[in-house]
Design a protein around this motif. Sequence first.
Motif, PDB file in Angstrom:
ATOM      1  N   GLY A  95       0.799  -1.218   0.000  1.00 40.25           N
ATOM      2  CA  GLY A  95       0.000   0.000   0.000  1.00 40.25           C
ATOM      3  C   GLY A  95       0.827   1.261   0.000  1.00 40.25           C
ATOM      4  N   TYR A  96       0.120   2.387  -0.098  1.00 40.84           N
ATOM      5  CA  TYR A  96       0.771   3.689  -0.109  1.00 40.84           C
ATOM      6  C   TYR A  96       1.115   4.131   1.308  1.00 40.84           C
ATOM      7  N   ARG A  97       2.230   4.854   1.423  1.00 38.43           N
ATOM      8  CA  ARG A  97       2.706   5.301   2.726  1.00 38.43           C
ATOM      9  C   ARG A  97       3.585   6.526   2.541  1.00 38.43           C
ATOM     10  N   LEU A  98       4.028   7.073   3.666  1.00 41.36           N
ATOM     11  CA  LEU A  98       5.042   8.116   3.627  1.00 41.36           C
ATOM     12  C   LEU A  98       6.417   7.481   3.442  1.00 41.36           C
ATOM     13  N   PRO A  99       7.322   8.155   2.767  1.00 40.19           N
ATOM     14  CA  PRO A  99       8.686   7.622   2.699  1.00 40.19           C
ATOM     15  C   PRO A  99       9.368   7.784   4.054  1.00 40.19           C
ATOM     16  N   SER A 100      10.273   6.860   4.361  1.00 37.29           N
ATOM     17  CA  SER A 100      11.142   7.096   5.510  1.00 37.29           C
ATOM     18  C   SER A 100      12.065   8.254   5.141  1.00 37.29           C
ATOM     19  N   GLU A 101      12.684   8.848   6.134  1.00 39.53           N
ATOM     20  CA  GLU A 101      13.578   9.970   5.859  1.00 39.53           C
ATOM     21  C   GLU A 101      14.745   9.538   4.979  1.00 39.53           C
ATOM     22  N   ASP A 103       9.542   9.347   9.777  1.00 35.81           N
ATOM     23  CA  ASP A 103      10.368   9.247  10.980  1.00 35.81           C
ATOM     24  C   ASP A 103      10.071  10.264  12.065  1.00 35.81           C
ATOM     25  N   PHE A 104      10.306   9.827  13.301  1.00 34.68           N
ATOM     26  CA  PHE A 104      10.417  10.774  14.400  1.00 34.68           C
ATOM     27  C   PHE A 104      11.645  11.639  14.143  1.00 34.68           C
ATOM     28  N   TYR A 105      11.600  12.874  14.635  1.00 31.11           N
ATOM     29  CA  TYR A 105      12.707  13.793  14.416  1.00 31.11           C
ATOM     30  C   TYR A 105      13.720  13.682  15.550  1.00 31.11           C
ATOM     31  N   GLY A 106      14.958  13.311  15.211  1.00 33.71           N
ATOM     32  CA  GLY A 106      16.050  13.298  16.170  1.00 33.71           C
ATOM     33  C   GLY A 106      17.027  14.376  15.781  1.00 33.71           C
ATOM     34  N   PHE A 118       9.607   7.308  21.153  1.00 41.23           N
ATOM     35  CA  PHE A 118       8.578   8.259  20.759  1.00 41.23           C
ATOM     36  C   PHE A 118       9.071   9.691  20.920  1.00 41.23           C
ATOM     37  N   CYS A 119       8.720  10.523  19.958  1.00 37.68           N
ATOM     38  CA  CYS A 119       9.107  11.931  19.958  1.00 37.68           C
ATOM     39  C   CYS A 119       7.902  12.728  19.481  1.00 37.68           C
ATOM     40  N   LYS A 120       7.738  13.936  19.965  1.00 39.46           N
ATOM     41  CA  LYS A 120       6.548  14.710  19.594  1.00 39.46           C
ATOM     42  C   LYS A 120       6.621  15.283  18.187  1.00 39.46           C
ATOM     43  N   PHE A 121       7.791  15.190  17.544  1.00 42.50           N
ATOM     44  CA  PHE A 121       7.955  15.735  16.199  1.00 42.50           C
ATOM     45  C   PHE A 121       8.187  14.644  15.173  1.00 42.50           C
ATOM     46  N   ARG A 122       7.699  14.886  13.956  1.00 42.59           N
ATOM     47  CA  ARG A 122       8.032  14.069  12.793  1.00 42.59           C
ATOM     48  C   ARG A 122       8.857  14.925  11.828  1.00 42.59           C
ATOM     49  N   VAL A 123       9.546  14.243  10.944  1.00 41.76           N
ATOM     50  CA  VAL A 123      10.456  14.923  10.009  1.00 41.76           C
ATOM     51  C   VAL A 123       9.696  15.527   8.834  1.00 41.76           C
TER      52      VAL A 123
END
Length: 361
Positions: free
Chosen positions: A194-200, A290-293, A314-319
């Motif tokens: 299926g369709y998804r977001l790309p990983s970073e 991805d979560f943003y590190g 878990f992080c409150k931000f995504r990339v």
Amino acid sequence: MKNSWLFLYIAIFSLFFACNIQAGRLPVKDEPKVPKKDIVAKSEMVSVISSPITIEGKKLPFLRTDMKGYHQGVFVEGRTIRLFPYEIGKYEVTYNLWKEIRDLSKDSYTIVSAGVNGSKNAPFDKKGRQPVGKITWRDVIVWCNAYSELMGLKPVYYKDEKLKTPHRSSYAPDKLFPEKGSIDNPYVDWESDGYRLPSEAEWEFAARGGDVNAPDWNFAYSGVKGYSEKNGSIVFEQYNSEYTEEDGSYPNFMWIIFNSGEQTHNIGTRKPNRLGIYDMSGNIEEYCWDFYGNYTDADHAFAPTTPVHGMEEFCKFRVRRGGSYFYNNGFALVSYRNHVSMTSGYASYIGFRLARTVKKE
């Protein structure tokens, strides 16, 4: 009299059954799948790699002393990343496609944001070829599931570890939900078609041309080098408003604040990179999985052995990646990393492009 007793019995049984379902004591049937439908505004995809590949991170050739952590991308020195066969959207997702999928799936899906047809001051495009904006990260993962089901594909994002119950609603209170399986931290079926977001990492690999041995792997922007080396120093190309389409300078490959008129533009109206992918630098920034590190100085905040799909904690931000019409060319570097909260993101300069895992026949 018999009929009266019968009606009373039915009423009592119905009340008992409803109360027990609400309390979770009786099983509820799975939500019906969205039947496959003919989609008018389909997404064109580009194959990036057809077999697994391992990338050893190296120092960016265009790295300057003022380019700290978040400018360095994910393929940092000392980090090894393994990618598996995937394809990525040739273009950013348009308002037309967003609206069509949202409308077709409304009986089974709740996608909160209607989206907008480009930025507020952009020329209205009745065909909806402007990139969709003013959508949240939550909206996007639910929309991807809806698009997958409408195309007869398996959804990617789930509420349960067994991958049986797809996320079908992006509605949630304005707070974060770190619990595994929640809308902010879903289970992911990386084997799904299926369709998804790309990983970073997938996003950056495609933006840099998909070949670590090709010259464009070391370009500053997607499709164009944009800098020179003089006396051992890196000198970035300065913006020149007199550029022409033939001169090969970086404004031909991106819409940024210097040439955009501070508005979005129809997809695919700048030059593509070598893979034939458009607007990976400029026009709108793009959500990634991805979560943003962040980094501390030159060190990555997560270890070089971190899995390809980003931080596990878990992080409150995504990339978000790629820069936009709203910012200068520094934000459009293929290595530049930015972030956004999953509870916000209602900006016309943030959208997304699709990715899909390519399964062996």
